[in-house]
Motif scaffolding. Sequence first.
Motif, mmCIF file in Angstrom:
data_model
loop_
_atom_site.group_PDB
_atom_site.id
_atom_site.type_symbol
_atom_site.label_atom_id
_atom_site.label_comp_id
_atom_site.label_asym_id
_atom_site.label_seq_id
_atom_site.Cartn_x
_atom_site.Cartn_y
_atom_site.Cartn_z
ATOM 1 N N SER A 1 40.203 34.124 34.430
ATOM 2 C CA SER A 1 40.538 33.300 35.590
ATOM 3 C C SER A 1 40.561 34.124 36.870
ATOM 4 O O SER A 1 40.105 33.658 37.923
ATOM 5 C CB SER A 1 41.881 32.601 35.374
ATOM 6 N N LYS A 2 41.049 35.347 36.797
ATOM 7 C CA LYS A 2 41.073 36.215 37.970
ATOM 8 C C LYS A 2 39.666 36.647 38.373
ATOM 9 O O LYS A 2 39.424 36.996 39.534
ATOM 10 C CB LYS A 2 41.948 37.442 37.712
ATOM 11 N N ALA A 3 38.739 36.620 37.421
ATOM 12 C CA ALA A 3 37.356 36.996 37.706
ATOM 13 C C ALA A 3 36.561 35.843 38.308
ATOM 14 O O ALA A 3 35.426 36.042 38.754
ATOM 15 C CB ALA A 3 36.676 37.480 36.433
ATOM 16 N N GLY A 4 37.143 34.657 38.306
ATOM 17 C CA GLY A 4 36.459 33.508 38.894
ATOM 18 C C GLY A 4 35.765 32.618 37.890
ATOM 19 O O GLY A 4 34.918 31.798 38.269
ATOM 20 N N PHE A 5 36.120 32.750 36.599
ATOM 21 C CA PHE A 5 35.581 31.869 35.570
ATOM 22 C C PHE A 5 36.615 30.785 35.272
ATOM 23 O O PHE A 5 37.815 31.049 35.278
ATOM 24 C CB PHE A 5 35.254 32.650 34.299
ATOM 25 N N ASP A 6 36.145 29.580 35.014
ATOM 26 C CA ASP A 6 37.034 28.444 34.794
ATOM 27 C C ASP A 6 37.798 28.613 33.484
ATOM 28 O O ASP A 6 37.206 28.561 32.403
ATOM 29 C CB ASP A 6 36.204 27.154 34.760
ATOM 30 N N ALA B 1 42.825 31.086 43.297
ATOM 31 C CA ALA B 1 42.919 32.244 44.183
ATOM 32 C C ALA B 1 41.625 33.048 44.174
ATOM 33 O O ALA B 1 41.162 33.531 45.212
ATOM 34 C CB ALA B 1 44.095 33.124 43.763
ATOM 35 N N ALA B 2 41.030 33.192 42.981
ATOM 36 C CA ALA B 2 39.776 33.940 42.864
ATOM 37 C C ALA B 2 38.669 33.278 43.671
ATOM 38 O O ALA B 2 37.910 33.944 44.385
ATOM 39 C CB ALA B 2 39.368 34.049 41.397
ATOM 40 N N LYS B 3 38.584 31.947 43.581
ATOM 41 C CA LYS B 3 37.552 31.229 44.337
ATOM 42 C C LYS B 3 37.769 31.370 45.840
ATOM 43 O O LYS B 3 36.807 31.520 46.602
ATOM 44 C CB LYS B 3 37.538 29.756 43.930
ATOM 45 N N SER B 4 39.027 31.337 46.270
ATOM 46 C CA SER B 4 39.309 31.481 47.700
ATOM 47 C C SER B 4 38.964 32.872 48.204
ATOM 48 O O SER B 4 38.714 33.074 49.398
ATOM 49 C CB SER B 4 40.782 31.179 47.980
ATOM 50 N N GLN B 5 38.930 33.835 47.283
ATOM 51 C CA GLN B 5 38.571 35.217 47.620
ATOM 52 C C GLN B 5 37.062 35.451 47.483
ATOM 53 O O GLN B 5 36.583 36.572 47.655
ATOM 54 C CB GLN B 5 39.326 36.198 46.714
ATOM 55 N N GLY B 6 36.323 34.396 47.173
ATOM 56 C CA GLY B 6 34.871 34.515 47.058
ATOM 57 C C GLY B 6 34.392 35.032 45.709
ATOM 58 O O GLY B 6 33.219 35.424 45.579
ATOM 59 N N LYS B 7 35.257 35.008 44.698
ATOM 60 C CA LYS B 7 34.847 35.471 43.373
ATOM 61 C C LYS B 7 34.216 34.307 42.613
ATOM 62 O O LYS B 7 34.898 33.514 41.961
ATOM 63 C CB LYS B 7 36.049 36.016 42.603
ATOM 64 N N THR B 8 32.920 34.210 42.730
ATOM 65 C CA THR B 8 32.183 33.144 42.041
ATOM 66 C C THR B 8 31.010 33.786 41.312
ATOM 67 O O THR B 8 29.866 33.755 41.794
ATOM 68 C CB THR B 8 31.682 32.085 43.040
ATOM 69 N N PRO B 9 31.241 34.410 40.160
ATOM 70 C CA PRO B 9 30.184 35.088 39.426
ATOM 71 C C PRO B 9 28.991 34.164 39.145
ATOM 72 O O PRO B 9 29.165 33.072 38.614
ATOM 73 C CB PRO B 9 30.870 35.513 38.120
ATOM 74 N N ASN B 10 27.815 34.603 39.529
ATOM 75 C CA ASN B 10 26.605 33.801 39.327
ATOM 76 C C ASN B 10 25.826 34.396 38.162
ATOM 77 O O ASN B 10 24.779 35.010 38.324
ATOM 78 C CB ASN B 10 25.761 33.792 40.604
ATOM 79 N N CYS B 11 26.374 34.208 36.960
ATOM 80 C CA CYS B 11 25.780 34.792 35.756
ATOM 81 C C CYS B 11 24.962 33.738 35.027
ATOM 82 O O CYS B 11 25.509 32.746 34.539
ATOM 83 C CB CYS B 11 26.881 35.337 34.851
ATOM 84 N N LYS B 12 23.658 33.953 34.950
ATOM 85 C CA LYS B 12 22.759 32.995 34.315
ATOM 86 C C LYS B 12 21.711 33.720 33.488
ATOM 87 O O LYS B 12 21.364 34.867 33.768
ATOM 88 C CB LYS B 12 22.054 32.135 35.374
ATOM 89 N N ILE B 13 21.219 33.028 32.490
ATOM 90 C CA ILE B 13 20.093 33.577 31.713
ATOM 91 C C ILE B 13 18.796 33.175 32.387
ATOM 92 O O ILE B 13 18.586 31.995 32.659
ATOM 93 C CB ILE B 13 20.105 33.054 30.259
#
Length: 258
Positions: free
Chosen positions: A192-197, A246-258
């Motif tokens: 959650s702190k890393a920006g994953f749901d 909080a992570a999303k508000s800090q811009g932590k939105t990992p864009n991890c895709k295959i």
Amino acid sequence: MRFNFLVILLALLILECSTTPLGRRQLILNDDSTLNEMGEKAFNEMKTTIPIEKSPAINNYVKCISYASIKEATDTTGVQTWEIVVFRDSAVNAFALPGGKIGVYTGILQVANSADKLAAVIGHEIAHVIARHGNERVSQSMVASGGMAVLQGFGGEAAAGILGAGAQYGVILPFSRKHESEADVIGLEIMSKAGFDPQASVSLWQGMAALGGDKPHELMSTHPSDDTRIKELQDNMPAALANYSAAKSQGKTPNCKI
């Protein structure tokens, strides 16, 4: 007998001053450097016996999720650099060893079929390392076996199993359910702190439960029951959702895709 008594006495003394990130007192008889070396040796042997996935897309995807998660983990075991390896194997499994070694089997990608779900798995595995669960397993075995000599017997697959590489390597079952529950909670915080749901953790284990049948898959074989683990995740969800926001508000939105 005297040696056994001294080992147990030392264990009790250490039990009073060693705690996990969640505050649980634990049995730790070995320094971190010893366990990190054991983890590295076991991991290196696994890399020679299990095929490694070569796909750049799959490797980049798993590492994207892993490194985003690692940034949010507080490690005090002396890990200098984390190593992530994707193994080409149908096992629905993942593991982590002391020293910052993470293994992900391609089979789990069919169930953890989104970045958020895979982050739940990887956060859980990172938690095992930072909570010293491998060290605790070895320490428990040392007390049961009567001393330090037990370390000499841990090589290759035996070491991988005792350190937490999965059921196929021979895990110490009586204590693992406690470790797994703890890793669920710590992993929920990490993801959650890393920006994953964090809500994906519940759907992940619901999906794993649907696969269970009569024989649980490797990743589930030593875990708490499905209902128990899902309830624990839901009990800790409010805090995780606050971390996620909080992570999303800090811009932590990992864009991890295959």
